[in-house]
Design a protein around this motif. Structure first.
Motif, PDB file in Angstrom:
ATOM      1  N   LYS A 297      10.682   0.079  -4.861  1.00  0.00           N
ATOM      2  CA  LYS A 297      10.779  -0.873  -3.749  1.00  0.00           C
ATOM      3  C   LYS A 297      11.299  -2.237  -4.187  1.00  0.00           C
ATOM      4  N   ILE A 298      10.946  -2.650  -5.395  1.00  0.00           N
ATOM      5  CA  ILE A 298      11.371  -3.947  -5.912  1.00  0.00           C
ATOM      6  C   ILE A 298      11.738  -3.798  -7.390  1.00  0.00           C
TER       7      ILE A 298
ATOM      8  N   GLU B  54      11.015 -11.387  -6.417  1.00  0.00           N
ATOM      9  CA  GLU B  54       9.929 -10.726  -5.682  1.00  0.00           C
ATOM     10  C   GLU B  54       8.557 -11.211  -6.150  1.00  0.00           C
TER      11      GLU B  54
ATOM     12  N   LYS C 269      10.005  -9.417  -0.596  1.00  0.00           N
ATOM     13  CA  LYS C 269       9.805  -7.977  -0.732  1.00  0.00           C
ATOM     14  C   LYS C 269       8.634  -7.615  -1.643  1.00  0.00           C
TER      15      LYS C 269
ATOM     16  N   VAL D  90       3.262  -5.287  -2.401  1.00  0.00           N
ATOM     17  CA  VAL D  90       3.606  -4.375  -3.493  1.00  0.00           C
ATOM     18  C   VAL D  90       2.886  -4.782  -4.771  1.00  0.00           C
TER      19      VAL D  90
ATOM     20  N   LEU E 235       6.009   0.247 -10.505  1.00  0.00           N
ATOM     21  CA  LEU E 235       7.071  -0.366  -9.704  1.00  0.00           C
ATOM     22  C   LEU E 235       8.389   0.379  -9.864  1.00  0.00           C
TER      23      LEU E 235
ATOM     24  N   GLU F  49       8.018   3.572  -7.722  1.00  0.00           N
ATOM     25  CA  GLU F  49       8.066   3.296  -6.284  1.00  0.00           C
ATOM     26  C   GLU F  49       9.464   2.885  -5.829  1.00  0.00           C
TER      27      GLU F  49
END
Length: 141
Positions: free
Chosen positions: A119-120, A128, A95, A99, A114, A117
């Motif tokens: 996402k991770i 990740e 993932k 990114v 991060l 966002e």
């Protein structure tokens, strides 16, 4: 080098061989109980337990100075350390691809981006990404 799909036994045996054949003689260390591995694990108890079991099983001491520290405290410490420390992304997996990038500076700005966002994990705790730390001369904050 480790194989792509590396079983625990192979991983531990490879670490043990590197320690006994390279580290101990190179640095004149008497035995593995004189070696300490410092891990940057933050909150994954199963990973910590695995390291303690398998690395500790070799006789190596394990330290986890960041374990269960709040992300907000760690992010703040990234910007004000008495040591010149450079932290950068050294590997990106799953993932994290697209990114973060290898070589990207891991700092408070990246953690904030991060986090925003979403996402991770902003510290890559789920694999990740990984980081490397380079130490330099002391500096004043």
């Amino acid at each position: 080098p480790l194989p792509q799909a590396c079983p625990n036994e192979t991983y531990v045996a490879t670490i043990q061989a590197a320690l006994t054949q390279e580290l101990l003689p190179t640095f004149g260390i008497a035995n593995l109980s004189d070696v300490t591995f410092v891990f940057g694990d933050l909150h994954l108890k199963d990973i910590k337990a695995w390291r303690e079991e398998h690395m500790g099983g070799l006789g190596v001491n394990c330290m986890f100075p960041l374990f269960q520290q709040p992300y907000s405290d760690l992010a703040e410490e990234l910007t004000c350390s008495p040591y010149k420390v450079t932290i950068s992304v050294s590997a990106v997996n799953g993932k994290g691809q697209g990114v973060v990038a290898v070589g990207e500076k891991f700092d408070k700005g990246l953690v904030e981006r991060l986090t925003k966002e979403g996402k991770i994990d902003p510290f890559g705790e789920n694999g990740e990404f990984h980081t490397q730390v380079e130490f330099g001369k002391m500096q004043k904050c």
